[in-house]
Design a protein around this motif. Structure first.
Motif, short mmCIF file in Angstrom:
data_model
loop_
_atom_site.label_atom_id
_atom_site.label_comp_id
_atom_site.label_asym_id
_atom_site.label_seq_id
_atom_site.Cartn_x
_atom_site.Cartn_y
_atom_site.Cartn_z
N GLY A 6 22.01 -46.88 -7.13
CA GLY A 6 21.82 -48.31 -7.36
C GLY A 6 22.81 -49.17 -6.60
O GLY A 6 22.52 -50.34 -6.31
N ARG A 7 23.98 -48.62 -6.27
CA ARG A 7 25.01 -49.41 -5.58
C ARG A 7 24.89 -49.34 -4.07
O ARG A 7 25.45 -50.18 -3.37
CB ARG A 7 26.40 -48.94 -6.00
CG ARG A 7 26.69 -49.11 -7.49
CD ARG A 7 28.17 -48.90 -7.77
NE ARG A 7 28.61 -47.57 -7.39
CZ ARG A 7 28.68 -46.55 -8.23
NH1 ARG A 7 28.32 -46.71 -9.50
NH2 ARG A 7 29.11 -45.36 -7.81
N ALA A 8 24.20 -48.34 -3.56
CA ALA A 8 24.13 -48.15 -2.10
C ALA A 8 23.05 -49.05 -1.50
O ALA A 8 21.98 -49.28 -2.09
CB ALA A 8 23.83 -46.70 -1.78
N ASP A 9 23.34 -49.58 -0.29
CA ASP A 9 22.34 -50.38 0.42
C ASP A 9 21.17 -49.51 0.87
O ASP A 9 20.02 -49.95 0.84
CB ASP A 9 23.00 -51.05 1.64
CG ASP A 9 24.08 -52.04 1.23
OD1 ASP A 9 23.98 -52.59 0.11
OD2 ASP A 9 25.03 -52.24 2.01
N ASN A 10 21.47 -48.30 1.28
CA ASN A 10 20.44 -47.35 1.68
C ASN A 10 20.54 -46.14 0.75
O ASN A 10 21.41 -45.28 0.92
CB ASN A 10 20.63 -46.93 3.13
CG ASN A 10 19.49 -46.01 3.60
OD1 ASN A 10 18.50 -45.82 2.91
ND2 ASN A 10 19.65 -45.45 4.79
N PRO A 11 19.69 -46.03 -0.28
CA PRO A 11 19.86 -44.96 -1.27
C PRO A 11 19.42 -43.58 -0.79
O PRO A 11 19.72 -42.60 -1.46
CB PRO A 11 18.98 -45.43 -2.43
CG PRO A 11 17.92 -46.25 -1.79
CD PRO A 11 18.57 -46.92 -0.60
N TRP A 12 18.72 -43.49 0.36
CA TRP A 12 18.16 -42.20 0.75
C TRP A 12 19.21 -41.15 1.06
O TRP A 12 19.05 -39.98 0.69
CB TRP A 12 17.21 -42.39 1.95
CG TRP A 12 16.02 -43.22 1.59
CD1 TRP A 12 15.76 -44.50 1.97
CD2 TRP A 12 14.95 -42.83 0.73
NE1 TRP A 12 14.58 -44.95 1.42
CE2 TRP A 12 14.06 -43.94 0.64
CE3 TRP A 12 14.64 -41.67 0.02
CZ2 TRP A 12 12.90 -43.90 -0.11
CZ3 TRP A 12 13.48 -41.64 -0.72
CH2 TRP A 12 12.62 -42.74 -0.78
#
Length: 701
Positions: A539-545
Motif C-alpha cells: 500500500g505504501r509503494a508507488d509501484n506495488p508489483w
C-alpha cells in the motif's frame, strides 16, 4: 532645611521592602517508613486485624477439626461392618458421566466378581469406567506385593492413598510389579479402571511378605458405597480446610510484624546492599540444588516433602554464599574489579558462548534426569519410540504402504522426508540408523539455540535473548530436540527463514522455506511470515508489483516443499493428496481447534498431558501477552491451532516445541523477572512430574 532633614530620615518601617520568604516546605508523606501518626494508627489497626484473624482462624480450625472427626467416625462405623468375609471377590460399580454434570458421576447398579477379567467385566461394551471395591485383612504390618496386568487406564488406591496410576494412550498393555507398606487391620482396595478401546482387561495378584496370595472380600449389598466414600472425601476436605484456616491465622498474625519491617525501609535497604555481593553464590547454589532435588524426588511420593524440596536448596544457597565470601576474602584484589573484568569478557563473547552453553545445559540436565528416573543412556535416545521408529524406517527403507482386505492401512507414508533424508545420507556412509538420526538432530538443535538467540537479540536486545534461550530449554518437552524427531530441524529452519526475511534476502528465504515445507507439516504455516512482513509495503509503494513479486518469492518456498512431497507420493502411491489427507487413516478428522481444545481439557478419562499443555499455553498467552510483532503473533496462533485442527490433542505437547514465537513472547514481555522465572520453573516442574516419567514408561505418544 526641613526638606533636607526629611530627605535624610530613614524610611518608615511599614514601607521597608521585605526580602522574599520561601514558602514553608511540606513534610514528606512517608506513611510506610516513618513514625507518623497515620502510620501509628495503621499499625494499631493491623495489630487488631492480626489478633482477630488469629482468633477466627483458630476457631475455624477447631470447628473443621471436629467436623472431620465426625465424618471419620461415620466412615469408620460403616467400614467395621462393610465387608462380607464369607465370600471372595470385589464389588463393581459402573460410573457414567451425564451431559452437563462434569465431573459428577452417576453410580449404576453394583455387581460382583473376581479381580481377574481378561476381557473386562463388561466384555460386550466399549468406553466405560468402573470402580472396584474390595477389603483386605492383615494381622501384622507388612509389605504387600502387587502384580497388575491391564490395558487402557488403571488407578489403584489402598486406604485412599494412590499407589499406582498408569494409562496407555496407544495400543499396548500394562504389566507392572510394585510393592507398598501396609498397616495391620482392614484395608480398603479401590480400583478405577477405564476402557476406551475394543480390547481390555485386568488381572491383579496381591501377595504378602511370605509370598502367599491374599484374599479380597466384597462389600455387603446394603452398603451405599457412594455415600460411604463421600464421608471419607468430606473428612479429607474438612482437614484441608483446617490446614488452610491455620495458615490464614498465621499469615494474619505476621501482617503487623511485616508492616513494622516495612516502616524501617532504610534498614532493609542497607541489609540488601550488604548481602548483594554474595547473591551470585546464593542463587547458584539454590537453583542447582533445587533442580537436583526436582529431578531425583519430584516423580516419587517424596516430592511433597518440604525439607527435601525447599530446605535443602536454601541450605545449598547459604553454602554457596559462604563459599563466595570465603573466596573473595582470600583474594587481595577487590572482588568488584574481578567481576567487572569477567563481565566485560563475557559480554564480548556472549553471542557465541551462551547458546552453546544453554544447549549443553539442556542435554546434561535431561541426561541426568533420565538416568535418575531409571532410564539407560544412550538407549533412551537411540531407541526412542513412536515417530522416531518411523523416521528410522524411512531413513533405512524409504516409504512404503500396504492395505488389507478390510481397508486397513499400514506404512510410514505420513511422515515428511527431509529429516530422514539427511539421516539416510549418513547411513549410506556407514553410520548406524539410530546414530544417524541423532547426528542430524543434535547439530540442528545447537543451530536452533544460536538462531533463537540471534533473533531475540536483534529484535529486543541481550536480556531478551537470554530469556528466550531459557524459555526454550525449560519447555516441558524440550528433550524431544535431542532424540530422533525432526523438531530441531524444523525449529532451526523456521528461525533461519525468519532471519532471511528480516534481512530482505528473499531468494534465500525461498530456498530455506522449500526445505522447511518438506520437514514438518507446521513448516508450511511459516508462509504467513512474508504475508504479514511484506504485505504492508504494497500500500505504501508507488509501484506495488516488485514488492508483490518479493512476497510471492519468499512465501512460495514452503508450499513448493509440500508440493514436492505430494508429487513424490503421487509417483510412488498414485495419490497426490496422501501427505495431507492420509492422517484420516490414523483416526484424525478435522475439527474446529477450540472444540478440540475444550474436548481435550475436559476429556474422560482425563488426558493429563494434553490438558496440562493446553492450559500452560493458554496461561502463557494470558500472562505474557503484549504487543508483539504481527507476523510473530500470526505464526504463533497458526502453529498452536494447527494440532487441534486435526480433531485431537494427541502429541501436541511435543509438537508445540516448534512454538518459537511463544518463547520470544515470554522473553520480550514487560512482566517482571520473578514472574518469568516462576513461570518457567512451572514448565520444568511439569516436565519432571508428568511428561518425562510418562515418556520413560512408554506412555507418552
Amino acid at each position: 532645611m526641613r526638606r533636607d532633614t526629611l530627605a535624610k530620615q530613614p524610611p518608615s518601617p511599614r514601607r521597608r521592602v521585605r526580602p522574599p520568604v520561601a514558602p514553608p516546605s511540606r513534610p514528606e508523606r512517608r506513611l510506610w517508613t516513618s513514625d507518623t501518626p497515620a502510620g501509628g494508627r495503621l499499625a494499631s489497626l493491623l495489630w487488631i486485624v492480626g489478633l482477630a484473624g488469629l482468633i477466627l482462624g483458630l476457631s475455624l480450625a477447631f470447628h473443621f477439626g471436629r467436623q472431620a472427626q465426625q465424618a471419620d467416625k461415620a466412615y469408620q462405623s460403616v467400614w467395621r461392618q462393610a465387608l462380607e468375609l464369607e465370600r471372595e471377590g470385589a464389588t463393581f460399580h459402573r460410573l457414567r458421566l451425564p451431559p452437563g454434570a462434569w465431573p459428577h458421576y452417576q453410580w449404576e447398579k453394583p455387581f460382583e466378581g473376581g479381580l481377574a477379567w481378561p476381557e473386562g467385566p463388561l466384555s460386550g461394551q466399549n468406553k466405560y469406567k468402573l470402580k472396584a471395591l474390595a477389603g483386605l485383612e492383615l494381622e501384622t504390618p507388612q509389605q504387600l506385593s502387587f502384580h497388575l496386568v491391564a490395558n487402557d487406564a488403571v488407578s489403584l488406591f489402598l486406604d485412599g492413598e494412590l499407589i499406582f496410576d498408569q494409562w496407555r494412550p496407544w495400543p499396548g498393555g500394562i504389566d507392572a510389579h510394585f510393592t507398598t507398606e501396609a498397616p495391620a487391620g482392614r484395608l480398603l482396595l479401590e480400583i478405577d479402571y477405564v476402557r476406551v478401546r475394543g480390547h481390555g482387561g485386568l488381572t491383579l495378584d496381591i501377595r504378602d511378605e511370605a509370598g502367599r496370595q491374599l484374599v479380597v472380600h466384597p462389600l455387603r449389598p446394603e452398603v451405599d458405597a457412594r455415600a460411604w466414600l463421600q464421608q471419607r472425601t468430606r473428612r479429607e476436605t474438612l482437614q484441608k480446610r483446617q490446614r488452610v484456616s491455620l495458615a490464614l491465622a498465621f499469615l494474619l498474625v505476621l501482617t503487623p510484624l511485616f508492616y513494622q519491617l516495612l516502616r524501617h525501609g532504610p534498614d532493609l535497604a542497607r541489609l540488601g546492599r550488604g548481602l548483594l555481593p554474595w547473591a551470585v553464590g546464593f542463587w547458584l547454589g539454590f537453583w542447582l540444588a533445587l533442580l537436583r532435588q526436582m529431578v531425583v524426588y519430584l516423580p516419587s511420593d517424596e516430592g511433597d516433602d518440604l525439607v527435601l524440596m525447599l530446605i535443602v536448596p536454601l541450605a545449598a544457597g547459604l553454602a554457596g554464599a559462604l563459599l563466595q565470601a570465603a573466596l573473595q576474602a582470600g583474594s587481595p584484589q577487590p572482588a568488584r574489579v574481578r567481576l567487572q573484568r569477567l563481565q566485560r569478557w563475557w559480554l564480548a563473547r556472549e553471542p557465541w558462548l551462551l547458546p552453546g552453553l544453554a544447549f549443553l545445559a539442556l542435554a546434561g540436565f535431561y541426561c541426568f534426569a533420565i538416568t535418575s528416573q531409571g532410564g539407560v543412556l544412550p538407549h533412551q535416545f537411540l531407541e526412542a519410540p513412536w515417530d522416531a521408529q518411523q523416521y528410522k524406517d524411512i531413513a533405512t527403507n524409504w516409504y512404503w504402504m500396504r492395505r488389507n482386505d478390510l481397508g486397513g492401512v499400514w506404512g510410514n507414508y505420513p511422515w515428511h522426508p527431509f529429516f530422514p533424508a539427511l539421516a539416510r545420507g549418513l547411513i549410506l556412509l556407514g553410520v548406524a540408523p539410530a546414530w544417524a538420526l541423532l547426528l542430524v538432530a543434535w547439530p540442528m538443535a545447537i543451530a536452533a539455540f544460536y538462531l533463537l538467540h540471534r533473533v531475540a537479540r536483534r529484535l529486543w536486545g541481550a536480556e531478551a535473548a537470554r530469556w528466550a534461550l531459557l524459555a526454550l530449554a525449560c519447555y516441558p518437552c524440550a528433550w524431544y530436540l535431542l532424540i530422533g524427531y525432526p523438531y530441531s530441524t524444523a525449529l532451526a529452519l523456521g528461525l533461519a527463514y525468519f532471519l532471511a526475511l528480516h534481512a530482505e534476502r528473499h531468494g534465500l528465504a525461498c530456498l530455506i522455506g522449500y526445505f522447511l515445507g518438506m520437514t514438518y507439516p507446521t513448516g508450511v504455516l511459516c508462509g504467513v511470515l512474508p504475508l504479514f512482513m511484506l504485505a504492508p509495503r504494497l500500500g505504501r509503494a508507488d509501484n506495488p508489483w516488485p514488492e508483490l513479486g518479493r512476497m510471492l518469492l519468499a512465501g512460495i518456498g514452503p508450499a513448493l516443499g509440500l508440493m514436492t512431497f505430494c508429487l513424490h507420493h503421487w509417483w510412488m502411491f498414485n495419490d497426490f493428496w496422501l501427505p495431507i489427507g492420509g492422517h484420516a487413516n490414523w483416526g484424525r478428522h478435522p475439527n474446529w481447534p477450540w472444540l478440540s481444545l475444550i474436548d481435550g481439557i475436559l476429556a474422560e478419562p482425563p488426558r493429563y498431558p494434553e490438558a496440562i499443555n493446553a492450559l500452560l499455553i493458554i496461561g502463557t498467552l494470558l500472562v505474557f501477552g503484549h504487543r508483539l510483532r504481527a507476523e510473530l503473533w500470526a505464526l504463533l496462533l497458526a502453529v498452536w491451532l494447527c494440532g487441534p485442527a486435526t480433531g485431537d490433542l494427541e502429541s501436541v505437547y511435543r509438537q508445540n516445541v516448534l512454538l518459537w514465537p511463544l518463547f520470544l513472547l515470554v522473553a520480550a514481555s514487560p512482566r517482571p523477572r520473578w514472574l518469568k522465572a516462576a513461570w518457567l520453573w512451572l514448565w520444568v516442574y511439569f516436565a519432571l512430574r508428568w511428561y518425562l516419567p510418562l515418556w520413560l514408561a512408554g506412555d507418552l505418544v
